[in-house]
Design an enzyme around this catalytic site. Structure first.
Site, mmCIF file in Angstrom:
data_model
loop_
_atom_site.group_PDB
_atom_site.id
_atom_site.type_symbol
_atom_site.label_atom_id
_atom_site.label_comp_id
_atom_site.label_asym_id
_atom_site.label_seq_id
_atom_site.Cartn_x
_atom_site.Cartn_y
_atom_site.Cartn_z
ATOM 1 N N GLU A 53 -2.258 0.418 3.917
ATOM 2 C CA GLU A 53 -1.621 -0.641 3.115
ATOM 3 C C GLU A 53 -2.753 -1.546 2.659
ATOM 4 O O GLU A 53 -3.280 -2.339 3.435
ATOM 5 C CB GLU A 53 -0.575 -1.387 3.958
ATOM 6 C CG GLU A 53 0.381 -2.222 3.131
ATOM 7 C CD GLU A 53 -0.165 -3.612 2.826
ATOM 8 O OE1 GLU A 53 -0.700 -3.787 1.696
ATOM 9 O OE2 GLU A 53 -0.074 -4.491 3.678
ATOM 10 N N GLU A 64 5.647 1.432 5.427
ATOM 11 C CA GLU A 64 6.044 0.642 6.579
ATOM 12 C C GLU A 64 7.439 0.097 6.310
ATOM 13 O O GLU A 64 7.803 -0.165 5.164
ATOM 14 C CB GLU A 64 5.041 -0.485 6.828
ATOM 15 C CG GLU A 64 3.663 0.070 7.164
ATOM 16 C CD GLU A 64 2.652 -0.981 7.573
ATOM 17 O OE1 GLU A 64 2.114 -0.857 8.679
ATOM 18 O OE2 GLU A 64 2.398 -1.897 6.776
ATOM 19 N N CYS A 89 -1.102 -9.710 0.098
ATOM 20 C CA CYS A 89 -1.532 -8.531 -0.661
ATOM 21 C C CYS A 89 -0.600 -8.198 -1.824
ATOM 22 O O CYS A 89 -1.029 -7.633 -2.826
ATOM 23 C CB CYS A 89 -1.661 -7.330 0.267
ATOM 24 S SG CYS A 89 -0.222 -7.080 1.318
#
Length: 503
Positions: free
Chosen positions: A263, A477, A297
């Site tokens: 990620e 996730e 992010c």
């Protein structure tokens, strides 16, 4: 637990952490064979919060061995048994939520309002996967002649998590919960800048009743992470962080053919059409840029606004950005704390200076800020920034800043803005604000990103998958999809009659 219990009386600048921060074999452990001690700073004050001693090869190996031993017990338990233990862990986190959140603020710098949300998200994640654990199953396939096959969903073994500093406790839960639900053991490494709260999660899992050694914590930086990636008895690495480091994790893990989830970073586009509900679009843009001091992010840092509504949008965004309360993160009225470190603050301010050189106009913010409270004078604060007069080729539009800087760009047509929005190597998130239902779903289908928000932004419910396209990574996730990344399928073929042989 003693540190967490002391939090009700804690205030910004008052906490010193002296506890050991590693955890394996069911107890906290002091690092001995790490190279050097690294200071950990409190972002709000610039004060040293604790000393982090990285783990060396022998200690990483001890943690992995601890996980292996516990895995043999945990993986043999029925899903419903694992579920009960995980639900108890979620209950304990819920019970201690306020105190864990305060410690998260002191270590990470985000506001108490956000940290409380993060801790809630952590126990909700564990609760969700506790519910999923008893449902994990295989498939029966009928074959010709009375033969049949079935599949077994089996755990991988020891899973390593390498965590980011922007959501220390929550990301630890995101890594642990699906891994444990699938029957794995875990060793995770927090960021060296936020080593304090992850170990509390490991303690809580053991208090809840997991086999001793099932959840382990090793502290350290790149060298410790490298040891996990190279360890022959680690079956999977899940990494959250930057693209350059993600590439290294992938390369190192390839040497022993590990499962990998990455990620990574983003430079996400937020498309605001003229037919939007402007109030909601403004709220969405602020949420997409200024949560956790802009250190997220998925942030929608490229805000594309249809030209006809640009003046109204900028007026409202600038007004509200100027009104953001920056200061002591433990005060409930504060909406933005300090950035994670002095180097990060300097880096973000450098991006603003570069943007001005390249022709962008600073409408507000983008400067170092010193709150009025004297104890905050050495904190890592800046005023949230809005840039306009931006172009697609500017550094501030192309590169991930990871700070409270919003770049606003005009557009004219849907076709044009989609081409510009997708013109990036990143693909983590995206968003669109419009009242046209056809356009909303058409744009969502054409944006090259793992998540697309329609008329909202910056929410990550545990029930839905989260992950990137392109260089923002792979794997997922959260949600049921994550089960595929923490388990493996075994096929069993059964012949009920005689063997049909050519020999």
């Amino acid at each position: 637990a003693q540190l967490v219990d002391s939090m009700p009386s804690a205030s910004t600048g008052s906490v010193v952490v002296t506890d050991d921060l590693n955890y394996w074999g069911g107890r906290r452990i002091k690092s001995k064979d790490g190279a050097t001690t690294e200071p950990v700073f409190e972002p709000a004050t610039g004060r040293v919060l604790c000393q982090m001693v990285p783990c060396g090869a022998e200690e990483v190996d001890q943690a992995v061995q601890s996980a292996q031993a516990a895995y043999l017990k945990w993986s043999k338990m029925a899903g419903i048994e694992r579920s009960r233990v995980m639900l108890e862990a979620a209950r304990i986190i819920r019970e201690r939520r306020d105190n864990i959140a305060k410690l998260e603020v002191i270590n990470n710098g985000k506001t108490i309002t956000e940290a409380e949300y993060d801790i809630d998200a952590a126990w909700q994640c564990i609760e969700y996967y506790a519910g999923l654990a008893p449902t994990l199953s295989g498939q029966h396939i009928q074959l010709p002649g009375g033969a049949f096959a079935y599949t077994r969903r089996e755990p991988l073994g020891v899973c390593a998590g390498i965590l980011a500093w922007n959501y220390p406790f929550m990301i630890a839960a995101w890594k642990c919960a699906p891994a444990l639900a699938c029957g794995n053991a875990v060793v995770f490494k927090p960021s060296p800048m936020t080593p304090v709260t992850g170990v509390i999660l490991a303690e809580i899992f053991h208090e809840a009743g997991v086999p001793v050694g099932l959840v382990n914590v090793v502290q350290g930086g790149a060298e410790t992470g490298s040891l996990l990636c190279h360890h022959p008895n680690v079956a999977k690495v899940s990494f959250t962080g930057s693209v350059p480091t993600g590439k290294k994790v992938m390369e190192m893990s390839a040497k022993t053919v590990k499962h990998v989830t990455l990620e990574l970073g983003g430079k996400s586009p937020l498309l605001i059409f003229k037919d939007c509900e402007l109030e909601n679009a403004v709220r969405g843009a602020l949420m997409a840029n200024f949560l956790t001091q802009g250190q997220v992010c998925t942030n929608g840092t490229r805000v594309f606004v249809q030209r006809e509504i640009m003046p109204q949008f900028l007026e409202e965004v600038v007004k509200r950005t100027k009104a953001i309360v920056v200061g002591d993160p433990l005060l409930t009225e504060t909406r933005m704390g300090g950035l994670i470190s002095k180097p990060q603050l300097d880096k973000v301010l450098g991006f603003v200076a570069q943007a001005k050189k390249e022709g962008a106009r600073v409408l507000c913010g983008g400067e170092p800020l010193t709150p009025s409270d004297p104890k905050l004078k050495n904190g890592y604060f800046m005023s949230p920034c809005v840039l306009d007069n931006c172009r697609d080729d500017m550094t501030c539009v192309k590169e991930e800043i990871f700070g409270p800087v919003m770049s606003v760009l005009p557009f004219d047509t849907e076709e044009e803005v989609l081409q510009r929005a997708n013109n990036t190597t990143f693909g983590l998130a995206s968003g669109v604000f419009t009242r046209d239902i056809s356009r909303a779903h058409r744009v969502a289908a054409n944006l090259e990103a793992g998540t697309c928000y329609i008329n909202t932004y910056s929410i990550s419910p545990v029930e839905v998958p989260f992950g990137g396209y392109k260089m923002s990574g792979f794997g997922r996730e959260n949600g049921q999809a994550t089960v595929d990344y923490y388990s493996q399928l075994k096929t069993v073929i059964v012949e009920m009659g005689d063997v049909d042989s050519l020999f």
